[in-house]
Motif scaffolding. Structure first.
Motif, PDB file in Angstrom:
ATOM      1  N   TRP A 196       0.813  -1.214   0.000  1.00 13.44           N
ATOM      2  CA  TRP A 196       0.000   0.000   0.000  1.00 13.44           C
ATOM      3  C   TRP A 196       0.847   1.264   0.000  1.00 13.44           C
ATOM      4  N   THR A 197       2.040   1.235   0.602  1.00 11.43           N
ATOM      5  CA  THR A 197       2.887   2.425   0.606  1.00 11.43           C
ATOM      6  C   THR A 197       3.499   2.721  -0.759  1.00 11.43           C
ATOM      7  N   HIS A 198       3.319   1.838  -1.723  1.00 12.00           N
ATOM      8  CA  HIS A 198       3.706   2.135  -3.094  1.00 12.00           C
ATOM      9  C   HIS A 198       2.515   2.134  -4.047  1.00 12.00           C
ATOM     10  N   PHE A 199       1.433   1.444  -3.707  1.00  9.72           N
ATOM     11  CA  PHE A 199       0.279   1.441  -4.603  1.00  9.72           C
ATOM     12  C   PHE A 199      -0.443   2.793  -4.570  1.00  9.72           C
ATOM     13  N   ILE A 200      -0.602   3.367  -3.385  1.00 10.58           N
ATOM     14  CA  ILE A 200      -1.247   4.687  -3.295  1.00 10.58           C
ATOM     15  C   ILE A 200      -0.416   5.752  -4.007  1.00 10.58           C
ATOM     16  N   PRO A 201       0.922   5.828  -3.806  1.00 12.85           N
ATOM     17  CA  PRO A 201       1.716   6.766  -4.611  1.00 12.85           C
ATOM     18  C   PRO A 201       1.625   6.502  -6.108  1.00 12.85           C
ATOM     19  N   LEU A 202       1.521   5.238  -6.510  1.00  8.79           N
ATOM     20  CA  LEU A 202       1.373   4.928  -7.935  1.00  8.79           C
ATOM     21  C   LEU A 202       0.141   5.608  -8.501  1.00  8.79           C
ATOM     22  N   LEU A 203      -0.982   5.540  -7.786  1.00  6.38           N
ATOM     23  CA  LEU A 203      -2.202   6.192  -8.245  1.00  6.38           C
ATOM     24  C   LEU A 203      -2.047   7.709  -8.275  1.00  6.38           C
ATOM     25  N   LEU A 204      -1.366   8.262  -7.264  1.00  8.38           N
ATOM     26  CA  LEU A 204      -1.160   9.715  -7.222  1.00  8.38           C
ATOM     27  C   LEU A 204      -0.305  10.191  -8.391  1.00  8.38           C
ATOM     28  N   PHE A 205       0.778   9.472  -8.677  1.00 10.25           N
ATOM     29  CA  PHE A 205       1.649   9.875  -9.785  1.00 10.25           C
ATOM     30  C   PHE A 205       0.977   9.641 -11.134  1.00 10.25           C
ATOM     31  N   LEU A 206       0.173   8.603 -11.232  1.00 11.06           N
ATOM     32  CA  LEU A 206      -0.560   8.378 -12.481  1.00 11.06           C
ATOM     33  C   LEU A 206      -1.501   9.548 -12.759  1.00 11.06           C
ATOM     34  N   SER A 207      -2.184  10.010 -11.725  1.00 11.64           N
ATOM     35  CA  SER A 207      -3.050  11.177 -11.871  1.00 11.64           C
ATOM     36  C   SER A 207      -2.246  12.419 -12.225  1.00 11.64           C
ATOM     37  N   LYS A 208      -1.093  12.588 -11.579  1.00  6.27           N
ATOM     38  CA  LYS A 208      -0.249  13.758 -11.845  1.00  6.27           C
ATOM     39  C   LYS A 208       0.226  13.790 -13.284  1.00  6.27           C
ATOM     40  N   PHE A 209       0.715  12.679 -13.791  1.00  7.70           N
ATOM     41  CA  PHE A 209       1.234  12.655 -15.163  1.00  7.70           C
ATOM     42  C   PHE A 209       0.113  12.765 -16.188  1.00  7.70           C
ATOM     43  N   CYS A 210      -1.062  12.238 -15.897  1.00  7.70           N
ATOM     44  CA  CYS A 210      -2.201  12.427 -16.807  1.00  7.70           C
ATOM     45  C   CYS A 210      -2.535  13.907 -16.941  1.00  7.70           C
ATOM     46  N   ARG A 211      -2.483  14.637 -15.832  1.00 10.16           N
ATOM     47  CA  ARG A 211      -2.742  16.077 -15.892  1.00 10.16           C
ATOM     48  C   ARG A 211      -1.651  16.795 -16.678  1.00 10.16           C
ATOM     49  N   LEU A 212      -0.384  16.368 -16.485  1.00 14.19           N
ATOM     50  CA  LEU A 212       0.710  17.022 -17.198  1.00 14.19           C
ATOM     51  C   LEU A 212       0.627  16.808 -18.706  1.00 14.19           C
ATOM     52  N   PHE A 213       0.274  15.605 -19.107  1.00  8.51           N
ATOM     53  CA  PHE A 213       0.277  15.287 -20.530  1.00  8.51           C
ATOM     54  C   PHE A 213      -1.003  15.717 -21.247  1.00  8.51           C
ATOM     55  N   PHE A 214      -2.135  15.578 -20.598  1.00  9.79           N
ATOM     56  CA  PHE A 214      -3.408  15.723 -21.302  1.00  9.79           C
ATOM     57  C   PHE A 214      -4.266  16.898 -20.827  1.00  9.79           C
ATOM     58  N   LEU A 215      -4.052  17.382 -19.602  1.00  5.39           N
ATOM     59  CA  LEU A 215      -4.943  18.409 -19.055  1.00  5.39           C
ATOM     60  C   LEU A 215      -4.195  19.652 -18.602  1.00  5.39           C
ATOM     61  N   SER A 216      -2.993  19.842 -19.102  1.00  2.13           N
ATOM     62  CA  SER A 216      -2.174  20.948 -18.622  1.00  2.13           C
ATOM     63  C   SER A 216      -2.569  22.279 -19.236  1.00  2.13           C
TER      64      SER A 216
END
Length: 383
Positions: free
Chosen positions: A94-114
């Motif tokens: 869980w200490t890596h799965f939750i960050p995985l979801l956070l970074f996935l959301s972050k990079f989606c915003r950077l690439f597609f919603l910036s």
């Protein structure tokens, strides 16, 4: 051979007398109905108990972790179900799965919603794709290794080899992002600034143009070699000859970070805090988190102080994961800041071969390294 617990029984059926009385009481039901009734009457099989350190193979034992080990071998379904049960691997996931979801959301915003005018497939964003793939792969592979490490001994080794390779992949992806987004903006790597600085401060009449050009030419090849070498060293650390595997892995994981040394030198020689406060603050805070993470990974505190108390919650590997996440969280911020400055005045468009091409070649090399170690492990087990 390690001692194994015997599986618990599913419960005993009724005594023969009761079975005979039931058969004389009336006509027998249809076989399928009888089987369904018997299955409903039987108690559910209890969950497999967790094991202690002396009940699992040596390769599974973690330093100072005495209990909470899953049974070997487990099925894939049992491995997945274990992420919701209190084992010594649950919070590692869980200490890596939750960050995985956070970074996935972050990079989606950077690439597609910036909201930038640059589309997600523009060559200017190729280094960011390399970096994002490294971050996401590292967290995803760590989650996979911690969940499925009890499928078998061979698969456990394979998953952790892949985990080491993903960290090296991430380290090289970070260097690619630095090379295109951060290094061009440093005064240290501008010969028109550095040459007068050296002559004024040290009295040396040296033209820094060739030295800086050589450094720029060697950054990516050296980082590539380091990534492969670090993976080899980490895979070797799982063999019997290594007395201090966690110290070795921590050291080799730090080696690719040396590619960020120009940023540190920039802060010492030039006014990085005034010129780029975002880079300065997040860069040094990132390295503070990394030092803390390395401390927990090597020292095995707090479980070293009180073995058995932190088996499920609070042991060093969980803390290592948390501080590693914080370090990458800060890194994402200053890489994003470097991207913003790069897009304002891009010096040159990144090439496919200099970004994605490098990453694909690295994947091939790391795959060959892992294959070699797995083949060696299999040949040793047959002797």
């Amino acid at each position: 051979m390690p001692r194994r617990l015997q599986p618990r029984g599913a419960g005993s059926r009724g005594p023969p007398a009761a079975t005979a009385a039931a058969s004389e009481a009336g006509p027998r039901p249809h076989p399928s109905a009888a089987a369904a009734a018997a299955a409903a009457a039987e108690p559910l099989a209890p969950a497999k108990p967790l094991l202690r350190w002396d009940e699992v193979p040596d390769d599974f034992v973690e330093c100072f972790i005495l209990s909470g080990y899953r049974r070997l071998p487990c099925t894939a379904q049992e491995c997945l179900a274990s992420v919701l049960k209190p084992t010594n691997e649950t919070l590692n996931f869980w200490t890596h799965f939750i960050p995985l979801l956070l970074f996935l959301s972050k990079f989606c915003r950077l690439f597609f919603l910036s909201g930038r005018d640059v589309p997600f497939h523009h060559p200017w964003l190729l280094p960011l794709w390399c970096y994002a793939s490294g971050v996401l792969l590292t967290f995803a592979m760590s989650c996979t290794a911690h969940v499925f490490s009890c499928l078998s001994l061979r698969l456990r080794a394979a998953f952790f080899y892949l985990d080491y390779a993903s960290i090296s992949y991430y380290g090289f992806g970070s260097t690619v992002a630095y090379y295109y987004y951060l290094l061009p903006g440093l005064s240290l790597l501008d010969a028109r600034v550095m040459t007068p600085y050296v002559q004024q401060r040290l009295g040396w009449h040296v033209d820094c143009t060739r030295l800086i050009a050589a450094y720029r030419a060697l950054v990516l090849p050296v980082a590539f070699v380091l990534a492969v070498a670090c993976t080899v060293a980490c895979c070797k650390s799982r063999t019997d000859w290594c007395s201090y595997p966690f110290a070795l892995r921590t050291f080799v994981f730090v080696m690719p970070l040396s590619m960020a040394c120009p940023i540190m030198l920039e802060s010492w020689l030039f006014d990085l805090r005034g010129e780029n406060p975002t880079l300065f603050v997040h860069f040094y805070r990132r390295y503070f988190w990394l030092v803390v993470a390395a401390f927990f990974n090597v020292s095995k505190i707090p479980e070293r102080i009180h073995p058995g108390l932190f088996d499920i919650i609070g042991h060093s590997h969980q803390l290592f994961h948390i501080f590693t996440f914080l370090s990458i969280y800060d890194q994402v911020y200053y890489v994003e800041e470097g991207l913003r400055q790069f897009l304002e005045a891009p010096p040159a468009a990144p090439t496919f071969s200099g970004t994605v091409g490098y990453m694909l070649l690295l994947v091939l090399c790391l795959g060959l390294v892992i294959r070699k170690f797995l083949n060696n492990a299999e040949s040793c087990s047959k002797k």
